[in-house]
Design an enzyme around this catalytic site. Structure first.
Site, PDB file in Angstrom:
ATOM      1  N   ASP A 208       0.883  -1.164   0.000  1.00  0.00           N
ATOM      2  CA  ASP A 208       0.000   0.000   0.000  1.00  0.00           C
ATOM      3  C   ASP A 208       0.925   1.218   0.000  1.00  0.00           C
ATOM      4  O   ASP A 208       1.469   1.588   1.037  1.00  0.00           O
ATOM      5  CB  ASP A 208      -0.896  -0.005   1.241  1.00  0.00           C
ATOM      6  CG  ASP A 208      -1.780   1.222   1.321  1.00  0.00           C
ATOM      7  OD1 ASP A 208      -2.306   1.649   0.275  1.00  0.00           O
ATOM      8  OD2 ASP A 208      -1.945   1.766   2.434  1.00  0.00           O
TER       9      ASP A 208
ATOM     10  N   GLU B 257      -1.186  -1.441  -4.858  1.00  0.00           N
ATOM     11  CA  GLU B 257      -2.398  -0.672  -5.127  1.00  0.00           C
ATOM     12  C   GLU B 257      -2.113   0.388  -6.181  1.00  0.00           C
ATOM     13  O   GLU B 257      -1.064   1.029  -6.171  1.00  0.00           O
ATOM     14  CB  GLU B 257      -2.897  -0.008  -3.835  1.00  0.00           C
ATOM     15  CG  GLU B 257      -4.215   0.708  -4.008  1.00  0.00           C
ATOM     16  CD  GLU B 257      -4.775   1.238  -2.697  1.00  0.00           C
ATOM     17  OE1 GLU B 257      -5.632   2.137  -2.775  1.00  0.00           O
ATOM     18  OE2 GLU B 257      -4.368   0.772  -1.618  1.00  0.00           O
TER      19      GLU B 257
ATOM     20  N   ASP C 271      -2.386   0.954   7.358  1.00  0.00           N
ATOM     21  CA  ASP C 271      -1.588   0.813   6.133  1.00  0.00           C
ATOM     22  C   ASP C 271      -1.120  -0.625   5.932  1.00  0.00           C
ATOM     23  O   ASP C 271      -1.098  -1.127   4.804  1.00  0.00           O
ATOM     24  CB  ASP C 271      -0.393   1.769   6.155  1.00  0.00           C
ATOM     25  CG  ASP C 271      -0.832   3.223   6.126  1.00  0.00           C
ATOM     26  OD1 ASP C 271      -1.443   3.624   5.122  1.00  0.00           O
ATOM     27  OD2 ASP C 271      -0.575   3.942   7.111  1.00  0.00           O
TER      28      ASP C 271
END
Length: 173
Positions: A8, A67, A139
């Protein structure tokens, strides 16, 4: 057996999550955050690259998932996020890992069942799916969600390939 590293990305905090796939099930290996100093952007990008490289060396993943950039509130934030993603991707490519990318909506859909899920819902489902004793930081949970999304997507593709090739459950007869 394969190991998937999920990322992420962020220019300040980059989450990572590592899972191992054994007999079609995901097992938790590790997760955490790469926190960059408050210095100039080039220095922070190097810290992201170095941090992801260390994680790759430690866990030796077979696959890398990250991502995709979403449109942030302002263009400057989106550009910084894109550069942090680039640093992480270069670390994966240098380690000869295949790179897959997923949107936030795809990740939430795969983990929670709805593309509009809140961060807390992702954290809850990641904790439940991986049978964790404690809830990971947001996160890190998002990064584990990226890894789980990649695993689920790969499973679906294997099943679809099995149907079109006359194989049973992804295996040839």
């Amino acid at each position: 057996m394969s190991i998937i590293l999920g990322i992420d990305p962020g220019s300040r905090i980059t989450g990572y999550g590592v899972i191992r796939i054994v007999a079609g099930k995901a097992e938790y290996l590790g997760s955490g955050c790469i926190r960059t100093d408050l210095g100039e952007l080039p220095s922070r990008l190097k810290q992201v690259y170095d941090g992801v490289s260390e994680i790759i060396t430690q866990f030796k993943p077979d696959e890398f998932a990250i991502e995709r950039v979403f449109m942030a509130r302002n263009a400057d934030s989106a550009l910084k996020l894109g550069q942090a993603r680039g640093s992480a991707i270069v670390a994966a490519v240098n380690a000869l890992l295949p790179v897959s990318e997923y949107s936030a909506t795809q990740i939430k859909q795969a983990v929670v069942g709805t593309g509009g899920a809140a961060k807390e819902q992702v954290q809850h489902m990641v904790t439940h799916l991986l049978k964790l004793s404690a809830t990971p930081q947001a996160d890190a949970a998002d990064a584990l969600g990226v890894a789980l999304c990649h695993f689920h997507t790969r499973q679906i593709l294997i099943k679809m390939a099995g149907r079109s090739t006359g194989s049973v459950r992804g295996r040839y007869r």
